[in-house]
Write an enzyme that holds these catalytic residues in place. Structure first.
Site, PDB file in Angstrom:
ATOM      1  N   ARG A  18       5.822 -13.179   9.111  1.00 33.76           N
ATOM      2  CA  ARG A  18       6.447 -11.897   8.790  1.00 33.76           C
ATOM      3  C   ARG A  18       7.821 -11.828   9.436  1.00 33.76           C
ATOM      4  O   ARG A  18       8.114 -12.564  10.394  1.00 33.76           O
ATOM      5  CB  ARG A  18       5.573 -10.732   9.246  1.00 33.76           C
ATOM      6  CG  ARG A  18       5.406 -10.659  10.753  1.00 33.76           C
ATOM      7  CD  ARG A  18       4.428  -9.561  11.172  1.00 33.76           C
ATOM      8  NE  ARG A  18       4.958  -8.247  10.936  1.00 33.76           N
ATOM      9  CZ  ARG A  18       4.412  -7.354  10.073  1.00 33.76           C
ATOM     10  NH1 ARG A  18       3.341  -7.671   9.379  1.00 33.76           N
ATOM     11  NH2 ARG A  18       4.938  -6.172   9.924  1.00 33.76           N
TER      12      ARG A  18
ATOM     13  N   LYS B 186       4.852   0.345   9.489  1.00 34.31           N
ATOM     14  CA  LYS B 186       4.807   1.662   8.854  1.00 34.31           C
ATOM     15  C   LYS B 186       4.294   2.717   9.813  1.00 34.31           C
ATOM     16  O   LYS B 186       4.772   3.844   9.810  1.00 34.31           O
ATOM     17  CB  LYS B 186       3.906   1.601   7.627  1.00 34.31           C
ATOM     18  CG  LYS B 186       4.619   1.043   6.412  1.00 34.31           C
ATOM     19  CD  LYS B 186       3.746   1.227   5.197  1.00 34.31           C
ATOM     20  CE  LYS B 186       3.602  -0.067   4.459  1.00 34.31           C
ATOM     21  NZ  LYS B 186       2.490  -0.104   3.541  1.00 34.31           N
TER      22      LYS B 186
ATOM     23  N   GLU C 290       0.875  -1.163   0.000  1.00 34.09           N
ATOM     24  CA  GLU C 290       0.000   0.000   0.000  1.00 34.09           C
ATOM     25  C   GLU C 290       0.922   1.225   0.000  1.00 34.09           C
ATOM     26  O   GLU C 290       1.828   1.310   0.829  1.00 34.09           O
ATOM     27  CB  GLU C 290      -0.859  -0.021   1.273  1.00 34.09           C
ATOM     28  CG  GLU C 290      -1.899   1.064   1.252  1.00 34.09           C
ATOM     29  CD  GLU C 290      -2.788   1.072   2.484  1.00 34.09           C
ATOM     30  OE1 GLU C 290      -2.767   0.111   3.284  1.00 34.09           O
ATOM     31  OE2 GLU C 290      -3.520   2.068   2.634  1.00 34.09           O
TER      32      GLU C 290
HETATM   33  P1  ATP Z   1       3.050  -2.561   7.947  1.00 26.59           P
HETATM   34  O1  ATP Z   1       2.504  -3.564   8.868  1.00 26.59           O
HETATM   35  O2  ATP Z   1       4.452  -2.168   8.192  1.00 26.59           O
HETATM   36  O3  ATP Z   1       2.163  -1.363   7.755  1.00 26.59           O
HETATM   37  P2  ATP Z   1       1.923  -3.741   5.705  1.00 26.59           P
HETATM   38  O4  ATP Z   1       1.792  -5.208   5.724  1.00 26.59           O
HETATM   39  O5  ATP Z   1       0.721  -2.947   5.992  1.00 26.59           O
HETATM   40  O6  ATP Z   1       3.137  -3.301   6.575  1.00 26.59           O
HETATM   41  P3  ATP Z   1       1.929  -3.486   2.914  1.00 26.59           P
HETATM   42  O7  ATP Z   1       2.294  -2.311   2.127  1.00 26.59           O
HETATM   43  O8  ATP Z   1       0.515  -3.904   2.938  1.00 26.59           O
HETATM   44  O9  ATP Z   1       2.471  -3.229   4.355  1.00 26.59           O
HETATM   45  O10 ATP Z   1       2.864  -4.729   2.572  1.00 26.59           O
HETATM   46  C1  ATP Z   1       3.180  -5.186   1.282  1.00 26.59           C
HETATM   47  C2  ATP Z   1       3.593  -6.617   1.382  1.00 26.59           C
HETATM   48  O11 ATP Z   1       4.726  -6.759   2.222  1.00 26.59           O
HETATM   49  C3  ATP Z   1       2.483  -7.460   1.964  1.00 26.59           C
HETATM   50  O12 ATP Z   1       2.297  -8.596   1.136  1.00 26.59           O
HETATM   51  C4  ATP Z   1       2.987  -7.841   3.316  1.00 26.59           C
HETATM   52  O13 ATP Z   1       2.570  -9.125   3.650  1.00 26.59           O
HETATM   53  C5  ATP Z   1       4.505  -7.767   3.169  1.00 26.59           C
HETATM   54  N1  ATP Z   1       5.127  -7.424   4.437  1.00 26.59           N
HETATM   55  C6  ATP Z   1       4.923  -6.323   5.189  1.00 26.59           C
HETATM   56  N2  ATP Z   1       5.645  -6.367   6.320  1.00 26.59           N
HETATM   57  C7  ATP Z   1       6.343  -7.522   6.302  1.00 26.59           C
HETATM   58  C8  ATP Z   1       7.274  -8.170   7.194  1.00 26.59           C
HETATM   59  N3  ATP Z   1       7.624  -7.622   8.345  1.00 26.59           N
HETATM   60  N4  ATP Z   1       7.783  -9.366   6.818  1.00 26.59           N
HETATM   61  C9  ATP Z   1       7.430  -9.918   5.663  1.00 26.59           C
HETATM   62  N5  ATP Z   1       6.570  -9.385   4.781  1.00 26.59           N
HETATM   63  C10 ATP Z   1       6.019  -8.203   5.089  1.00 26.59           C
HETATM   64 MG    MG Z   2      -1.060  -3.408   5.013  1.00 24.30          MG
END
Ligand code: ATP
Ligand code: MG
Length: 587
Positions: free
Chosen positions: A294, A304, A59
């Site tokens: 994760r 984020k 996102e």
């Molecule tokens: P955050 O929790 O930091 O806001 P998010 O999951 O909301 O991260 P996205 O932009 O939705 O962030 O993530 C894009 C991709 O990266 C998703 O498929 C998510 O599963 C993966 N991702 C995010 N954080 C991690 C992590 N710590 N380890 C592995 N994959 C991750």
């Molecule tokens: Mg997300």
């Protein structure tokens, strides 16, 4: 699969699933029309020669962090290794926190890690917001098939009636609205006839389901917000749980890989896609969701929300502050893409949450940089060393290897003269036992130069040593026959004072002092390390003046450093310490 290609990397459970699906021919009938679309669109497409499709769907509401690197290597890596395609998809269905700045930095970082989205004439860079029309259409289809309804309960009523883990939910009084009534209301929602939050569209599944996510989840909400791609066209937006499966299906994703917290969403993912496929809107075979653990890394925060807080509250200088675990920060710190690849290979992919030690990441960077960074000499805490018996105007060449393990990279000239800079810690007035460097009356080798003997030293009014006086032994130059005549235990580095490049060097340490910032009841901000950066003025060997932004070096005995990519003015580079030679945090 007959012509099985060798898979270069260690296998993991997701690879095992992909291999089995390919063997079983799960995707044999899959078609791809060249662009995302519904069942009719793909029906006239070509059989999809690529065997699998994955996606990386951030996102654009922040900068990518080290956790995203794991997802990037996983998704793009699967596509590369199984002759597939990985879609770069911006999951931009939530208008509120998204911006072009984030889109730009995300594309830059994915490419920096070595991946792209142009393969075989196909450009697989997509924006989920391009599917808003289809999503709206899909929502109407759910209404028409009795699979969704407009709920006018307040948010509070909805929360109460959702029930709990131990208590079933209660049906909304609006659950049995007629299809016609629901269609009218949903269209009015779209046309801006209702206030934000006054009603939502919900899937009609089962308020008594043991899985709370199946208790009629909301799928569309009213939100008057400007969207960075679609402007003011919409005042209703799909919820993530509805949008994401639809995006996957329109893009013919085969393996939709996400983190474990989405495991409980999987039944809804399947339910939704099956309903839309039954209605003829989506093509079979449908995408399948798989979850992995994760990345949790000690001493950093990978969320984020928390990263935004660190930036907005100015605990750091910006998104690319070299102390931040953003990929932009890591890059500026001097971390390299190959190091992230090694790291993700080493930690693997599993289904169980765990914490990875930050030192593992640092070790990976050291391993790559040890191999690739050329060696340089830097004096970080300088004091003068004067060779009293060396002629004042004389300069001579000494020769230092560019890489001790790679003689083919040759040697470079380092000039020697009467006045040198040496490290403060390399001289001790009252040396402790076992100290082999410079001391009164002691002898030491000036690395790549001569053996010198200390004959005196000077202090300032505070008692701090400012200058060490020595005499050199003319027959002992490194690389000459006499160099072995006198054996000394110590060997110290130096730069010629009149040739040295004096410049700013930033020594970074961890941003957090606790391995699990914010653990227990603490605020993660209370765990910030107050001494995470020290800016010094160092004396460097003259060749470092020519360093270009992002050139990596090993400063002998000190660690790996990079020429800062932002603050480097041509001819005046400044340097960031990437990582020390050894782990200073391990006790
Ligand atoms: P955050 O929790 O930091 O806001 P998010 O999951 O909301 O991260 P996205 O932009 O939705 O962030 O993530 C894009 C991709 O990266 C998703 O498929 C998510 O599963 C993966 N991702 C995010 N954080 C991690 C992590 N710590 N380890 C592995 N994959 C991750
Ligand atoms: Mg997300």
């Amino acid at each position: 699969m007959t012509e099985k290609e060798p898979i270069p990397q260690a296998s993991n459970f997701i690879r095992a699933i992909v291999e089995k699906d390919l063997e079983n021919g799960v995707y044999k009938t899959r078609k791809w029309a060249g662009t995302p679309g519904d069942a009719a669109h793909h029906a006239v497409g070509k059989p999809d020669h690529e065997k699998i499709r994955t996606r990386f769907p951030p996102e654009p509401n922040g900068y990518l962090h080290i956790g995203h690197a794991k997802s990037i290597f996983l998704n793009f890596g699967l596509a590369r290794d199984y002759n597939g395609v990985c879609h770069m998809r911006f999951d931009d269905t939530n208008p509120e926190k998204e911006s072009q700045e984030y889109v730009d930095s995300i594309t830059e970082m994915v490419q920096w890690l070595g991946f792209g989205w142009n393969k075989g004439g196909e450009n697989s860079l997509y924006y989920a917001s391009d599917y808003f029309d289809f999503m709206y259409h899909a929502a109407e289809s759910l209404i028409e098939h009795g699979n969704s309804y407009v709920d006018s309960q307040t948010a509070d009523e909805m929360r109460i009636n959702r029930g709990t883990l131990t208590e079933a939910g209660k049906d909304s009084p609006y659950r049995n609205r007629t299809i016609a009534e629901n269609l009218t209301l949903f269209r009015e929602m779209r046309d801006g006839k209702h206030a934000d939050g006054s009603m939502v569209l919900r899937a009609k599944i089962d308020m008594k389901s043991p899985n709370i996510n199946m208790r009629d989840p909301a799928i569309y909400r009213i939100k008057r917000a400007h969207h960075h791609n679609t402007g003011d066209k919409w005042c209703i937006y799909p919820m993530y749980t509805f949008a994401h499966p639809v995006e996957d299906a329109l893009e013919q994703i085969t393996h939709s890989i996400c983190t474990l917290e989405f495991e409980d969403q999987r039944p809804f993912y399947d339910w939704l896609l099956e309903r839309l496929a039954e209605a003829g809107l989506l093509a079979h075979p449908l995408p399948k969701q798989y979850e992995f653990a994760r990345l949790n890394l000690t001493y950093v925060v990978l969320s984020k929300r928390k990263l935004i807080q660190l930036v907005e509250d100015k605990h750091v200088s910006g998104w690319d502050d070299p102390r931040l675990p953003t990929l932009a920060g890591a890059r500026r710190r001097g971390y390299v893409a190959e190091g992230f690849k090694l790291f993700t290979d080493r930690i693997g992919v599993s289904k169980a949450d765990s914490w990875i030690e930050y030192t593992i990441l640092e070790d990976c960077m050291r391993e790559i940089l040890n191999d690739t960074a050329s060696r340089k000499i830097a004096v970080l805490d300088p004091i003068k060393l004067i060779i009293d018996n060396y002629p004042a105007n004389q300069v001579e060449d000494c020769f230092a290897p560019n890489h001790p393990q790679k003689p083919e990279l040759g040697k470079r000239v380092v000039p020697l003269s009467r006045e040198l800079w040496i490290e403060r810690e390399d001289f001790e007035e009252n040396p402790p036992k076992g100290f082999f460097r410079l001391m009164p009356d002691g002898m030491v080798r000036l690395r790549y130069g001569y053996v010198v003997k200390c004959i005196g030293f000077e202090k300032d009014t505070n008692g701090k040593v400012t200058t060490v006086h020595c005499e050199y032994l003319p027959d002992t130059k490194s690389g000459t026959p006499g160099s072995d005549a006198i054996k000394v235990k110590g060997n110290i580095h130096w730069v010629s004072a009149m040739h040295a490049y004096e410049c700013e060097v930033r020594l970074y340490d961890r941003l957090f002092k606790d391995p699990h910032p914010g653990s227990g009841d603490k605020d993660f901000l209370d765990d910030i390390n107050p001494n995470s950066v020290t800016t010094i003025t160092a004396q460097l060997e003259p060749s470092l003046k020519d360093a270009k932004p992002e050139d990596h070096f090993q400063f002998e005995r000190h660690g790996y450093f990079v020429a800062d990519r932002k603050d480097c003015v041509a001819g005046k580079p400044v340097f960031n310490r990437t990582v020390t030679l050894r782990d200073a945090w391990q006790k």
